[in-house]
Design a protein around this motif. Structure first.
Motif, PDB file in Angstrom:
ATOM      1  N   ASP A  70      43.387  50.174  38.451  1.00 54.02           N
ATOM      2  CA  ASP A  70      43.264  51.267  37.477  1.00 54.02           C
ATOM      3  C   ASP A  70      43.684  50.837  36.063  1.00 54.02           C
ATOM      4  O   ASP A  70      43.510  51.603  35.111  1.00 54.02           O
ATOM      5  N   SER A  71      44.200  49.587  35.922  1.00 56.41           N
ATOM      6  CA  SER A  71      44.462  49.088  34.564  1.00 56.41           C
ATOM      7  C   SER A  71      43.159  48.606  33.934  1.00 56.41           C
ATOM      8  O   SER A  71      43.084  48.386  32.722  1.00 56.41           O
ATOM      9  N   ILE A  72      42.133  48.420  34.748  1.00 56.69           N
ATOM     10  CA  ILE A  72      40.829  47.964  34.255  1.00 56.69           C
ATOM     11  C   ILE A  72      39.825  49.111  34.257  1.00 56.69           C
ATOM     12  O   ILE A  72      39.120  49.331  33.282  1.00 56.69           O
ATOM     13  N   TRP A  73      39.771  49.860  35.371  1.00 57.06           N
ATOM     14  CA  TRP A  73      38.911  51.039  35.484  1.00 57.06           C
ATOM     15  C   TRP A  73      39.778  52.216  35.929  1.00 57.06           C
ATOM     16  O   TRP A  73      40.144  52.299  37.115  1.00 57.06           O
ATOM     17  N   PRO A  74      40.128  53.107  34.997  1.00 56.92           N
ATOM     18  CA  PRO A  74      41.083  54.183  35.303  1.00 56.92           C
ATOM     19  C   PRO A  74      40.646  55.086  36.465  1.00 56.92           C
ATOM     20  O   PRO A  74      41.492  55.708  37.092  1.00 56.92           O
ATOM     21  N   GLU A  75      39.311  55.134  36.758  1.00 55.24           N
ATOM     22  CA  GLU A  75      38.860  55.995  37.867  1.00 55.24           C
ATOM     23  C   GLU A  75      39.215  55.416  39.232  1.00 55.24           C
ATOM     24  O   GLU A  75      39.205  56.121  40.232  1.00 55.24           O
ATOM     25  N   ASN A  76      39.452  54.107  39.292  1.00 56.02           N
ATOM     26  CA  ASN A  76      39.772  53.508  40.592  1.00 56.02           C
ATOM     27  C   ASN A  76      41.138  54.003  41.058  1.00 56.02           C
ATOM     28  O   ASN A  76      41.960  54.442  40.259  1.00 56.02           O
ATOM     29  N   GLN A  77      41.352  53.932  42.380  1.00 55.97           N
ATOM     30  CA  GLN A  77      42.544  54.578  42.950  1.00 55.97           C
ATOM     31  C   GLN A  77      43.835  53.860  42.541  1.00 55.97           C
ATOM     32  O   GLN A  77      43.950  52.644  42.713  1.00 55.97           O
ATOM     33  N   PRO A  78      44.824  54.610  42.037  1.00 51.53           N
ATOM     34  CA  PRO A  78      46.109  53.994  41.688  1.00 51.53           C
ATOM     35  C   PRO A  78      46.698  53.284  42.906  1.00 51.53           C
ATOM     36  O   PRO A  78      46.614  53.809  44.023  1.00 51.53           O
ATOM     37  N   GLY A  79      47.260  52.114  42.694  1.00 55.24           N
ATOM     38  CA  GLY A  79      47.840  51.346  43.802  1.00 55.24           C
ATOM     39  C   GLY A  79      46.892  50.286  44.349  1.00 55.24           C
ATOM     40  O   GLY A  79      47.323  49.298  44.929  1.00 55.24           O
ATOM     41  N   ASP A  80      45.572  50.495  44.168  1.00 51.67           N
ATOM     42  CA  ASP A  80      44.613  49.490  44.636  1.00 51.67           C
ATOM     43  C   ASP A  80      44.626  48.279  43.692  1.00 51.67           C
ATOM     44  O   ASP A  80      44.947  48.410  42.513  1.00 51.67           O
ATOM     45  N   GLU A  81      44.275  47.121  44.252  1.00 52.19           N
ATOM     46  CA  GLU A  81      44.438  45.862  43.516  1.00 52.19           C
ATOM     47  C   GLU A  81      43.183  45.001  43.563  1.00 52.19           C
ATOM     48  O   GLU A  81      42.367  45.148  44.462  1.00 52.19           O
ATOM     49  N   PHE A  82      43.095  44.089  42.603  1.00 54.43           N
ATOM     50  CA  PHE A  82      42.191  42.949  42.702  1.00 54.43           C
ATOM     51  C   PHE A  82      43.059  41.709  42.905  1.00 54.43           C
ATOM     52  O   PHE A  82      44.153  41.610  42.330  1.00 54.43           O
ATOM     53  N   LEU A  83      42.566  40.782  43.726  1.00 54.48           N
ATOM     54  CA  LEU A  83      43.248  39.509  43.912  1.00 54.48           C
ATOM     55  C   LEU A  83      42.212  38.422  43.653  1.00 54.48           C
ATOM     56  O   LEU A  83      41.197  38.347  44.356  1.00 54.48           O
ATOM     57  N   VAL A  84      42.464  37.615  42.618  1.00 54.37           N
ATOM     58  CA  VAL A  84      41.417  36.716  42.123  1.00 54.37           C
ATOM     59  C   VAL A  84      41.986  35.325  41.853  1.00 54.37           C
ATOM     60  O   VAL A  84      43.113  35.191  41.343  1.00 54.37           O
ATOM     61  N   GLU A  85      41.191  34.301  42.177  1.00 57.88           N
ATOM     62  CA  GLU A  85      41.579  32.909  41.880  1.00 57.88           C
ATOM     63  C   GLU A  85      41.299  32.621  40.401  1.00 57.88           C
ATOM     64  O   GLU A  85      40.154  32.746  39.958  1.00 57.88           O
ATOM     65  N   ILE A  86      42.348  32.235  39.673  1.00 57.86           N
ATOM     66  CA  ILE A  86      42.187  31.938  38.244  1.00 57.86           C
ATOM     67  C   ILE A  86      42.820  30.557  37.958  1.00 57.86           C
ATOM     68  O   ILE A  86      43.941  30.290  38.396  1.00 57.86           O
ATOM     69  N   TYR A  87      42.106  29.743  37.207  1.00 60.36           N
ATOM     70  CA  TYR A  87      42.645  28.431  36.815  1.00 60.36           C
ATOM     71  C   TYR A  87      43.663  28.577  35.698  1.00 60.36           C
ATOM     72  O   TYR A  87      43.573  29.485  34.861  1.00 60.36           O
ATOM     73  N   GLU A  88      44.634  27.627  35.700  1.00 62.57           N
ATOM     74  CA  GLU A  88      45.783  27.723  34.797  1.00 62.57           C
ATOM     75  C   GLU A  88      45.395  27.811  33.323  1.00 62.57           C
ATOM     76  O   GLU A  88      46.014  28.559  32.561  1.00 62.57           O
ATOM     77  N   HIS A  89      44.349  27.080  32.902  1.00 61.46           N
ATOM     78  CA  HIS A  89      44.041  27.072  31.466  1.00 61.46           C
ATOM     79  C   HIS A  89      43.460  28.403  31.005  1.00 61.46           C
ATOM     80  O   HIS A  89      43.273  28.610  29.804  1.00 61.46           O
ATOM     81  N   TRP A  90      43.180  29.331  31.945  1.00 67.72           N
ATOM     82  CA  TRP A  90      42.710  30.673  31.570  1.00 67.72           C
ATOM     83  C   TRP A  90      43.876  31.668  31.488  1.00 67.72           C
ATOM     84  O   TRP A  90      43.660  32.841  31.169  1.00 67.72           O
TER      85      TRP A  90
END
Lengths: 94, 193
Positions: A70-90
């Motif tokens: 919900d920090s990205i799309w406020p309509e999404n359910q509070p408490g739900d998460e994204f878990l994503v692989e991100i490289y260090e230089h990003w």
């Protein structure tokens, strides 16, 4: 060797290199400029941004990073998460 | 010469021959890779899950290092990206998507379902994941369960370890494996007995 540890607050760089020319990027658009928390390091992998173009590809740290939906799309359910692989230089400290 | 006009079997034989000649790959590695892909199927993933449900030590090893743990079952994911396994429980449900392309643990599960690669699934899995689960699959998460969408963007391939359904006490691994569908292994559905 790894810059970030589990629990560190991070921000994905608000960077759009695709606007400058041909690139191969593994960082989704919807996370650019967004804040998350490192869940854990996932090891080191040859940089796919170089591999894709046949350039020498140094190994770089990869992290699993958690974001509140919900920090990205406020309509999404509070408490739900994204878990994503991100490289260090990003990532930068938030 | 226009490469697109050459019959694909001749093109493949030529490409394969060049890779071998230049030492990029070996015959043994090609054979191993072919065997891995021929054996890959959702049924194999189901066997891995059933073993984790019936063997606590294996479950822990699977969550720590998927690639290494499945070697105990004679499954060798040689040349494939590392297999990561995420576990569902009462508090947390995982849904796997690759918004950038179609990353999927192919070396274990085989080719993904066609819709997994569709723009509609990939976009809605992040934009409206609960609506997607409810309207496309009839999957309702129990009250109080958080949804964690795993966007598979880089160098791992992720599989879900679902919760063992109630009513399966005393079942052996073979019977449990029969409950598990390919959709359970990426979290769009939840297995039931």
């Amino acid at each position: 060797m790894s810059r970030f540890a589990p629990g560190d607050a991070v921000r994905v760089r608000d960077s759009w290199p695709e606007a400058e020319g041909p690139v191969h990027i593994r960082t989704p658009h919807y996370l650019r400029g967004r804040e998350g928390v490192v869940l854990r390091p996932l090891g080191q992998f040859p940089n796919p941004e170089d591999l894709a173009f046949g350039r020498p590809a140094p190994s770089i740290p990869l992290y699993h990073v958690r974001f509140a939906q919900d920090s990205i799309w406020p309509e999404n359910q509070p408490g739900d998460e994204f878990l994503v692989e991100i490289y260090e230089h990003w990532l930068e400290a938030a | 010469m226009n490469l697109t006009e050459i019959p694909t079997d001749r093109l493949l034989a030529g490409f394969r021959g060049l890779l071998l000649e230049k030492g990029v790959v070996t015959e043994a590695a090609l054979r191993q890779s072919d065997e891995t892909m021929q054996a890959a199927s959702p049924a194999r993933g189901a066997e891995v899950v059933a073993r984790a449900w019936t063997d606590e030590g294996f479950r822990a090893r699977l969550l720590a290092d998927g690639t290494r743990a499945v070697e105990e079952m004679g499954i060798f994911l040689i040349g494939a990206p590392p297999l990561g396994v995420v576990e569902n429980d009462a508090a947390l449900h995982h849904l796997i998507v690759c918004t950038l392309c179609s990353c999927y643990p192919r070396a274990l599960l085989g080719y993904p379902p066609h819709w997994y690669k569709s723009a509609a699934f990939r976009a809605r899995a992040v934009r409206d994941p609960r609506g997607l689960l409810r309207e496309e699959w009839g999957t309702e998460l129990p009250a109080g369960t958080r949804l964690r969408v795993v966007d598979s963007t880089a160098d791992y391939r992720w599989m879900v370890l679902p919760r063992r359904p109630s009513g399966t006490e005393g079942w052996d691994a073979a019977r449990l494996a029969g409950l598990i569908r390919d959709t359970d292994l990426i979290g769009v559905t939840i297995p039931t007995a």
